[in-house]
Design a protein around this motif. Structure first.
Motif, PDB file in Angstrom:
ATOM      1  N   CYS A 173      63.398  13.174  25.252  1.00 13.72           N
ATOM      2  CA  CYS A 173      62.506  14.209  25.745  1.00 13.72           C
ATOM      3  C   CYS A 173      61.188  13.556  26.140  1.00 13.72           C
ATOM      4  CB  CYS A 173      62.255  15.260  24.665  1.00 13.72           C
ATOM      5  SG  CYS A 173      63.773  16.014  24.033  1.00 13.72           S
ATOM      6  N   ASN A 231      67.102  28.679  28.095  1.00 15.51           N
ATOM      7  CA  ASN A 231      65.937  28.394  27.268  1.00 15.51           C
ATOM      8  C   ASN A 231      64.629  28.225  28.032  1.00 15.51           C
ATOM      9  OD1 ASN A 231      66.914  28.060  24.387  1.00 15.51           O
ATOM     10  ND2 ASN A 231      68.439  26.928  25.547  1.00 15.51           N
ATOM     11  N   ARG A 266      61.075  11.276  19.872  1.00 12.29           N
ATOM     12  CA  ARG A 266      61.464  12.499  20.577  1.00 12.29           C
ATOM     13  C   ARG A 266      62.823  12.342  21.253  1.00 12.29           C
ATOM     14  NH1 ARG A 266      55.826  12.238  22.123  1.00 12.29           N
ATOM     15  NH2 ARG A 266      54.649  13.669  20.822  1.00 12.29           N
ATOM     16  N   GLN A 279      57.050  17.201  23.209  1.00  7.65           N
ATOM     17  CA  GLN A 279      57.225  17.731  21.853  1.00  7.65           C
ATOM     18  C   GLN A 279      57.941  19.078  21.870  1.00  7.65           C
ATOM     19  OE1 GLN A 279      56.699  16.081  19.030  1.00  7.65           O
ATOM     20  NE2 GLN A 279      57.541  17.797  17.881  1.00  7.65           N
ATOM     21  N   SER A 280      57.553  19.973  22.776  1.00  3.99           N
ATOM     22  CA  SER A 280      58.216  21.286  22.819  1.00  3.99           C
ATOM     23  C   SER A 280      59.680  21.145  23.234  1.00  3.99           C
ATOM     24  CB  SER A 280      57.477  22.253  23.743  1.00  3.99           C
ATOM     25  OG  SER A 280      57.561  21.850  25.090  1.00  3.99           O
ATOM     26  N   LEU A 281      59.974  20.234  24.139  1.00  5.96           N
ATOM     27  CA  LEU A 281      61.362  19.991  24.519  1.00  5.96           C
ATOM     28  C   LEU A 281      62.153  19.433  23.342  1.00  5.96           C
ATOM     29  CD1 LEU A 281      60.894  18.489  28.083  1.00  5.96           C
ATOM     30  CD2 LEU A 281      61.890  20.714  27.498  1.00  5.96           C
ATOM     31  N   TYR A 282      61.574  18.487  22.619  1.00 10.30           N
ATOM     32  CA  TYR A 282      62.267  17.908  21.465  1.00 10.30           C
ATOM     33  C   TYR A 282      62.552  18.976  20.406  1.00 10.30           C
ATOM     34  CZ  TYR A 282      63.415  15.438  17.263  1.00 10.30           C
ATOM     35  OH  TYR A 282      64.051  15.045  16.116  1.00 10.30           O
ATOM     36  N   GLU A 283      61.568  19.819  20.134  1.00  3.29           N
ATOM     37  CA  GLU A 283      61.762  20.866  19.123  1.00  3.29           C
ATOM     38  C   GLU A 283      62.911  21.790  19.506  1.00  3.29           C
ATOM     39  OE1 GLU A 283      57.872  22.611  18.730  1.00  3.29           O
ATOM     40  OE2 GLU A 283      57.097  20.838  17.675  1.00  3.29           O
ATOM     41  N   ARG A 284      62.998  22.158  20.771  1.00  3.24           N
ATOM     42  CA  ARG A 284      64.065  23.048  21.224  1.00  3.24           C
ATOM     43  C   ARG A 284      65.417  22.333  21.148  1.00  3.24           C
ATOM     44  NH1 ARG A 284      65.170  28.166  21.453  1.00  3.24           N
ATOM     45  NH2 ARG A 284      63.246  28.597  22.516  1.00  3.24           N
ATOM     46  N   GLU A 342      57.570  14.202  28.973  1.00  5.39           N
ATOM     47  CA  GLU A 342      56.792  15.281  29.579  1.00  5.39           C
ATOM     48  C   GLU A 342      57.550  15.870  30.771  1.00  5.39           C
ATOM     49  OE1 GLU A 342      53.877  16.478  28.178  1.00  5.39           O
ATOM     50  OE2 GLU A 342      54.494  15.048  26.638  1.00  5.39           O
ATOM     51  N   GLN A 399      56.666  21.933  30.405  1.00  5.52           N
ATOM     52  CA  GLN A 399      57.075  21.716  29.019  1.00  5.52           C
ATOM     53  C   GLN A 399      56.661  20.324  28.548  1.00  5.52           C
ATOM     54  OE1 GLN A 399      58.589  24.062  26.999  1.00  5.52           O
ATOM     55  NE2 GLN A 399      58.127  25.396  28.724  1.00  5.52           N
ATOM     56  N   SER A 400      56.044  20.271  27.399  1.00  7.13           N
ATOM     57  CA  SER A 400      55.647  18.986  26.822  1.00  7.13           C
ATOM     58  C   SER A 400      56.862  18.307  26.190  1.00  7.13           C
ATOM     59  CB  SER A 400      54.572  19.187  25.757  1.00  7.13           C
ATOM     60  OG  SER A 400      55.131  19.809  24.612  1.00  7.13           O
TER      61      SER A 400
END
Length: 99
Positions: free
Chosen positions: A63, A96, A48, A16-21, A65, A13-14
């Protein structure tokens, strides 16, 4: 205030993807914990991270990497709930990001 910290590795998980979730789900988590009153929730997309400030806890979730890092200061009333906090975080991660 007693300190609490937790680091959770989430492979693949990047940041950015962790932050969005996290940013999407944080409102539901706060509501479930009954902390919706007298609380500030600050989202920082460029950093993030999400910061929560209330009388019971001051916490920052960063968040990066493949990793979530939670650093918090708990009130004396909230400190006994560390185990519950760990359980909720682990449950959220498993839901998740199933491995």
């Amino acid at each position: 205030m007693p300190a609490y910290s937790k680091t959770v590795k989430i492979p693949g998980q990047s940041a950015q993807s962790l932050y969005e979730r996290v940013s999407t789900d944080i409102d539901q988590l706060v509501e479930r914990w009954g902390m919706t009153h007298r609380m500030d929730l600050i989202r920082d997309p460029s950093g993030r991270q999400v910061t929560l400030k209330s009388a019971m806890v001051t916490a920052t979730l960063r968040c990066s990497e493949e990793c979530l890092v939670l650093d918090a200061q708990l009130s004396l009333l909230a400190a006994p709930f560390r185990g519950k906090i760990d359980e909720q975080i682990d449950r959220w991660v498993k839901k998740n990001f199933p491995s």
